[in-house]
Motif scaffolding. Sequence first.
Motif, PDB file in Angstrom:
ATOM      1  N   ASP A 119       0.785  -1.233   0.000  1.00 38.84           N
ATOM      2  CA  ASP A 119       0.000   0.000   0.000  1.00 38.84           C
ATOM      3  C   ASP A 119       0.817   1.283   0.000  1.00 38.84           C
ATOM      4  O   ASP A 119       0.270   2.349  -0.265  1.00 38.84           O
ATOM      5  N   GLU A 120       2.110   1.206   0.337  1.00 36.88           N
ATOM      6  CA  GLU A 120       2.906   2.425   0.476  1.00 36.88           C
ATOM      7  C   GLU A 120       4.287   2.251  -0.140  1.00 36.88           C
ATOM      8  O   GLU A 120       4.923   1.211  -0.002  1.00 36.88           O
ATOM      9  N   LEU A 121       4.722   3.316  -0.812  1.00 32.62           N
ATOM     10  CA  LEU A 121       6.048   3.386  -1.406  1.00 32.62           C
ATOM     11  C   LEU A 121       6.676   4.698  -0.966  1.00 32.62           C
ATOM     12  O   LEU A 121       6.135   5.774  -1.243  1.00 32.62           O
ATOM     13  N   LYS A 122       7.790   4.623  -0.237  1.00 29.63           N
ATOM     14  CA  LYS A 122       8.475   5.830   0.231  1.00 29.63           C
ATOM     15  C   LYS A 122       9.835   5.884  -0.446  1.00 29.63           C
ATOM     16  O   LYS A 122      10.645   4.962  -0.305  1.00 29.63           O
ATOM     17  N   LEU A 123      10.063   6.977  -1.183  1.00 30.55           N
ATOM     18  CA  LEU A 123      11.286   7.146  -1.967  1.00 30.55           C
ATOM     19  C   LEU A 123      12.075   8.344  -1.489  1.00 30.55           C
ATOM     20  O   LEU A 123      11.502   9.341  -1.044  1.00 30.55           O
ATOM     21  N   GLN A 124      13.397   8.243  -1.631  1.00 24.35           N
ATOM     22  CA  GLN A 124      14.272   9.372  -1.323  1.00 24.35           C
ATOM     23  C   GLN A 124      15.127   9.656  -2.548  1.00 24.35           C
ATOM     24  O   GLN A 124      15.773   8.754  -3.093  1.00 24.35           O
ATOM     25  N   ALA A 125      15.130  10.921  -2.977  1.00 24.48           N
ATOM     26  CA  ALA A 125      15.945  11.350  -4.109  1.00 24.48           C
ATOM     27  C   ALA A 125      17.382  11.602  -3.648  1.00 24.48           C
ATOM     28  O   ALA A 125      17.664  11.645  -2.450  1.00 24.48           O
ATOM     29  N   LYS A 126      18.259  11.801  -4.609  1.00 24.74           N
ATOM     30  CA  LYS A 126      19.676  12.041  -4.286  1.00 24.74           C
ATOM     31  C   LYS A 126      19.879  13.289  -3.432  1.00 24.74           C
ATOM     32  O   LYS A 126      20.782  13.346  -2.616  1.00 24.74           O
ATOM     33  N   ASP A 127      19.010  14.294  -3.581  1.00 27.51           N
ATOM     34  CA  ASP A 127      19.162  15.533  -2.817  1.00 27.51           C
ATOM     35  C   ASP A 127      18.629  15.416  -1.384  1.00 27.51           C
ATOM     36  O   ASP A 127      18.708  16.336  -0.603  1.00 27.51           O
ATOM     37  N   GLY A 128      18.041  14.242  -1.049  1.00 22.18           N
ATOM     38  CA  GLY A 128      17.524  14.027   0.298  1.00 22.18           C
ATOM     39  C   GLY A 128      16.026  14.243   0.441  1.00 22.18           C
ATOM     40  O   GLY A 128      15.452  13.925   1.464  1.00 22.18           O
ATOM     41  N   SER A 129      15.396  14.811  -0.585  1.00 23.13           N
ATOM     42  CA  SER A 129      13.945  14.989  -0.530  1.00 23.13           C
ATOM     43  C   SER A 129      13.266  13.632  -0.574  1.00 23.13           C
ATOM     44  O   SER A 129      13.818  12.666  -1.111  1.00 23.13           O
ATOM     45  N   GLN A 130      12.080  13.553   0.023  1.00 21.42           N
ATOM     46  CA  GLN A 130      11.369  12.285   0.097  1.00 21.42           C
ATOM     47  C   GLN A 130       9.947  12.436  -0.422  1.00 21.42           C
ATOM     48  O   GLN A 130       9.365  13.514  -0.368  1.00 21.42           O
ATOM     49  N   MET A 131       9.424  11.328  -0.903  1.00 20.14           N
ATOM     50  CA  MET A 131       8.074  11.281  -1.429  1.00 20.14           C
ATOM     51  C   MET A 131       7.408   9.994  -0.956  1.00 20.14           C
ATOM     52  O   MET A 131       8.018   8.923  -1.015  1.00 20.14           O
ATOM     53  N   VAL A 132       6.193  10.115  -0.462  1.00 17.07           N
ATOM     54  CA  VAL A 132       5.406   8.946  -0.055  1.00 17.07           C
ATOM     55  C   VAL A 132       4.273   8.803  -1.060  1.00 17.07           C
ATOM     56  O   VAL A 132       3.499   9.740  -1.271  1.00 17.07           O
ATOM     57  N   LEU A 133       4.197   7.616  -1.668  1.00 11.47           N
ATOM     58  CA  LEU A 133       3.133   7.327  -2.613  1.00 11.47           C
ATOM     59  C   LEU A 133       2.256   6.231  -2.030  1.00 11.47           C
ATOM     60  O   LEU A 133       2.756   5.355  -1.323  1.00 11.47           O
ATOM     61  N   GLU A 134       0.974   6.314  -2.348  1.00  9.95           N
ATOM     62  CA  GLU A 134       0.035   5.283  -1.905  1.00  9.95           C
ATOM     63  C   GLU A 134      -0.576   4.606  -3.107  1.00  9.95           C
ATOM     64  O   GLU A 134      -0.854   5.261  -4.123  1.00  9.95           O
ATOM     65  N   ALA A 135      -0.797   3.310  -2.991  1.00  6.54           N
ATOM     66  CA  ALA A 135      -1.413   2.558  -4.075  1.00  6.54           C
ATOM     67  C   ALA A 135      -2.851   3.010  -4.254  1.00  6.54           C
ATOM     68  O   ALA A 135      -3.565   3.235  -3.275  1.00  6.54           O
ATOM     69  N   ASP A 136      -3.253   3.149  -5.492  1.00  8.69           N
ATOM     70  CA  ASP A 136      -4.612   3.586  -5.801  1.00  8.69           C
ATOM     71  C   ASP A 136      -5.551   2.402  -5.823  1.00  8.69           C
ATOM     72  O   ASP A 136      -5.255   1.330  -6.206  1.00  8.69           O
TER      73      ASP A 136
END
Length: 136
Positions: A119-136
Amino acid sequence: MKIYNLRNYFLLLSFTCLLFTVSCKKKDSIGNAGMLTGADSKVWKTEKETTATGEKDKLTKEEKQQEIQFFANGSFSMRSNTQNASGKWTYDAMARNLSLQFVGSDATENFQVLNLTNDELKLQAKDGSQMVLEAD
């Protein structure tokens, strides 16, 4: 003798509470590629973002409508109201790395996978920013 027993009781109680707290803490999970795509494909939408400094980044209406669909055959499609993009993806669970190669571009976007469940995907970019995605 009673003080000694009382001290042991409190020590045991403290240890039990600590053990319970640690075991109930939500742990990040690094799942497999099947969790990313489901049986054939799965659509993910951005739930929240943080900046490289850890501050909450407010999502715009347009950003909330963006979605990325991962297909089991290794392709992906990103869609928004204003543009579409597609390409190939690879996921290395051991290295915790998700790579996106866009069609018509030599550039590859790489993300560290911090959490992947059904249900959840949490990603971190090279610059340290993060994004949380949820399954639709």
